[in-house]
Design a protein around this motif. Structure first.
Motif, PDB file in Angstrom:
ATOM      1  N   ASN A 102      16.201  -1.659   9.874  1.00 48.62           N
ATOM      2  CA  ASN A 102      15.603  -0.321   9.961  1.00 48.62           C
ATOM      3  C   ASN A 102      14.462  -0.166   8.955  1.00 48.62           C
ATOM      4  OD1 ASN A 102      16.231   2.539  11.155  1.00 48.62           O
ATOM      5  ND2 ASN A 102      15.760   2.874   8.995  1.00 48.62           N
ATOM      6  N   VAL A 103      13.389   0.441   9.414  1.00 45.02           N
ATOM      7  CA  VAL A 103      12.251   0.710   8.527  1.00 45.02           C
ATOM      8  C   VAL A 103      11.971   2.207   8.528  1.00 45.02           C
ATOM      9  CG1 VAL A 103       9.771   0.361   8.136  1.00 45.02           C
ATOM     10  CG2 VAL A 103      11.188  -1.553   8.918  1.00 45.02           C
ATOM     11  N   LYS A 104      11.802   2.761   7.346  1.00 46.25           N
ATOM     12  CA  LYS A 104      11.376   4.158   7.217  1.00 46.25           C
ATOM     13  C   LYS A 104      10.058   4.172   6.448  1.00 46.25           C
ATOM     14  CE  LYS A 104      13.177   8.719   5.981  1.00 46.25           C
ATOM     15  NZ  LYS A 104      14.315   9.449   5.371  1.00 46.25           N
ATOM     16  N   TYR A 105       9.085   4.921   6.975  1.00 45.80           N
ATOM     17  CA  TYR A 105       7.794   5.074   6.280  1.00 45.80           C
ATOM     18  C   TYR A 105       7.899   6.323   5.411  1.00 45.80           C
ATOM     19  CZ  TYR A 105       2.667   4.870   5.744  1.00 45.80           C
ATOM     20  OH  TYR A 105       1.383   4.764   5.249  1.00 45.80           O
ATOM     21  N   VAL A 106       7.764   6.138   4.108  1.00 41.57           N
ATOM     22  CA  VAL A 106       8.020   7.244   3.174  1.00 41.57           C
ATOM     23  C   VAL A 106       6.761   7.621   2.394  1.00 41.57           C
ATOM     24  CG1 VAL A 106      10.487   6.701   2.981  1.00 41.57           C
ATOM     25  CG2 VAL A 106       8.861   5.639   1.390  1.00 41.57           C
ATOM     26  N   ASN A 107       6.827   8.731   1.736  1.00 40.61           N
ATOM     27  CA  ASN A 107       5.656   9.303   1.074  1.00 40.61           C
ATOM     28  C   ASN A 107       5.189   8.480  -0.127  1.00 40.61           C
ATOM     29  OD1 ASN A 107       5.958  11.377   2.868  1.00 40.61           O
ATOM     30  ND2 ASN A 107       6.810  12.824   1.390  1.00 40.61           N
ATOM     31  N   ALA A 108       3.885   8.477  -0.302  1.00 40.50           N
ATOM     32  CA  ALA A 108       3.280   7.947  -1.523  1.00 40.50           C
ATOM     33  C   ALA A 108       2.161   8.905  -1.911  1.00 40.50           C
ATOM     34  CB  ALA A 108       2.718   6.544  -1.287  1.00 40.50           C
ATOM     35  N   VAL A 109       1.886   8.977  -3.198  1.00 37.01           N
ATOM     36  CA  VAL A 109       0.776   9.811  -3.658  1.00 37.01           C
ATOM     37  C   VAL A 109      -0.337   8.883  -4.117  1.00 37.01           C
ATOM     38  CG1 VAL A 109       0.022  11.490  -5.378  1.00 37.01           C
ATOM     39  CG2 VAL A 109       2.266  11.730  -4.307  1.00 37.01           C
ATOM     40  N   HIS A 110      -1.375   8.786  -3.287  1.00 35.82           N
ATOM     41  CA  HIS A 110      -2.465   7.838  -3.508  1.00 35.82           C
ATOM     42  C   HIS A 110      -3.567   8.229  -2.529  1.00 35.82           C
ATOM     43  CE1 HIS A 110      -3.788   3.893  -5.022  1.00 35.82           C
ATOM     44  NE2 HIS A 110      -4.032   3.466  -3.792  1.00 35.82           N
ATOM     45  N   THR A 111      -4.511   7.339  -2.223  1.00 34.28           N
ATOM     46  CA  THR A 111      -5.502   7.600  -1.177  1.00 34.28           C
ATOM     47  C   THR A 111      -5.453   6.423  -0.208  1.00 34.28           C
ATOM     48  OG1 THR A 111      -7.208   6.585  -2.540  1.00 34.28           O
ATOM     49  CG2 THR A 111      -7.004   8.985  -2.663  1.00 34.28           C
ATOM     50  N   SER A 112      -6.193   6.517   0.888  1.00 36.00           N
ATOM     51  CA  SER A 112      -6.093   5.450   1.892  1.00 36.00           C
ATOM     52  C   SER A 112      -7.323   5.412   2.782  1.00 36.00           C
ATOM     53  CB  SER A 112      -4.836   5.641   2.751  1.00 36.00           C
ATOM     54  OG  SER A 112      -4.764   4.654   3.767  1.00 36.00           O
ATOM     55  N   SER A 113      -8.434   4.902   2.254  1.00 33.55           N
ATOM     56  CA  SER A 113      -9.613   4.700   3.099  1.00 33.55           C
ATOM     57  C   SER A 113      -9.790   3.201   3.338  1.00 33.55           C
ATOM     58  CB  SER A 113     -10.859   5.266   2.420  1.00 33.55           C
ATOM     59  OG  SER A 113     -10.919   4.857   1.070  1.00 33.55           O
ATOM     60  N   PHE A 114     -10.350   2.848   4.508  1.00 32.43           N
ATOM     61  CA  PHE A 114     -10.702   1.456   4.756  1.00 32.43           C
ATOM     62  C   PHE A 114     -11.905   1.092   3.879  1.00 32.43           C
ATOM     63  CE2 PHE A 114      -8.191   2.212   8.563  1.00 32.43           C
ATOM     64  CZ  PHE A 114      -7.516   1.010   8.682  1.00 32.43           C
ATOM     65  N   PRO A 115     -12.155  -0.221   3.699  1.00 33.07           N
ATOM     66  CA  PRO A 115     -13.283  -0.639   2.852  1.00 33.07           C
ATOM     67  C   PRO A 115     -14.625  -0.044   3.275  1.00 33.07           C
ATOM     68  CG  PRO A 115     -11.848  -2.492   3.279  1.00 33.07           C
ATOM     69  CD  PRO A 115     -11.321  -1.363   4.112  1.00 33.07           C
ATOM     70  N   ASP A 116     -14.811   0.268   4.568  1.00 33.60           N
ATOM     71  CA  ASP A 116     -16.086   0.866   5.005  1.00 33.60           C
ATOM     72  C   ASP A 116     -16.097   2.384   4.835  1.00 33.60           C
ATOM     73  OD1 ASP A 116     -14.462   1.853   7.010  1.00 33.60           O
ATOM     74  OD2 ASP A 116     -15.574   0.937   8.672  1.00 33.60           O
TER      75      ASP A 116
END
Ligand code: NI
Ligand code: MN
Length: 226
Positions: A102-116
């Motif tokens: 089982n996989v659960k996607y959980v919260n993180a406090v960060h940012t998330s842009s692709f390199p472009d």
């Protein structure tokens, strides 16, 4: 469950006969590129916590060769689906039973842009339950109260936490995170790769030891068995 460290947040997990790669950043990591040959890594799945370059650099190379399914947030999954890759989109708080566990996607406090600069959705971490072992891969994150939600549903055997500071938690907050997730066994990641995140290994281990916790720092390419 076998976990191998490839530098930064790059990991290989073998569980229930399946091979999982997490956040592959190897060919561009001066600490890892001569020690790990990405052309032979096995992958049935590639789990991505967020879209930053130091987490996705080698995704396409590995996925093309292995036909692995890329598992990440919706935006990252669609980014790779549009390029013709196999994907499994998730979003925060969601569980899915894969053939390894089982996989659960959980919260993180960060940012998330692709390199472009394009949008990579919200960053996350993964809780993986497989072969009667449970692990938490925090991804890049600050210490956050949401970590306290994890032990309400999962008794962890290992917490994989960033410890390099500047872009993520540092050592002191990782110790608090270990309390929040109720797991004293920690594998440190996201340190030493660049100058901003170089750490003193002995000092880091001593701080965990003094807090009656165990911090493991693996050599690149080294594994632990749970
Ligand atoms: Ni990041
Ligand atoms: Mn990072």
């Amino acid at each position: 469950m076998k976990i191998t460290f490839y530098g930064q947040n790059s990991l290989a997990i073998e569980v229930s006969g399946k091979h999982i790669i997490v956040d592959p950043f190897i060919s561009g990591n001066p600490l890892a590129k001569d020690k790990v040959d990405i052309s032979v890594l096995k992958a049935d799945y590639i789990l991505l916590t967020h879209a930053h370059q130091d987490h996705i650099l080698d995704v396409e190379t590995i996925a093309k060769r292995t036909d692995a399914t890329i598992v990440s947030n919706y935006e990252i999954a669609m980014h790779y689906q549009d390029k013709g890759f196999k994907v499994h989109p998730m979003n925060h708080g969601g569980n899915w039973k894969f053939d390894f566990g089982n996989v659960k996607y959980v919260n993180a406090v960060h940012t998330s842009s692709f390199p472009d600069g394009s949008y990579g959705g919200q960053p996350g971490g993964f809780v993986i339950e497989g072969e009667h072992k449970n692990i938490y891969i925090a991804g890049d994150t600050a210490l956050t109260m949401d970590m306290k939600l994890i032990p309400m549903s999962t008794k962890l055997d290992l917490a994989i936490l960033p410890i390099g500071d500047n872009f993520t938690m540092g050592i002191d907050d990782a110790i608090l995170a270990s309390d929040f997730v109720e797991c004293d066994k920690v594998l440190g990641v996201h340190y030493d790769t660049f100058g901003y995140i170089e750490i003193d290994h002995e000092e880091a281990k001593k701080k965990f030891y003094d807090a009656e916790k165990d911090l493991m720092l693996l050599e690149i390419g080294a594994s632990i068995e749970l």
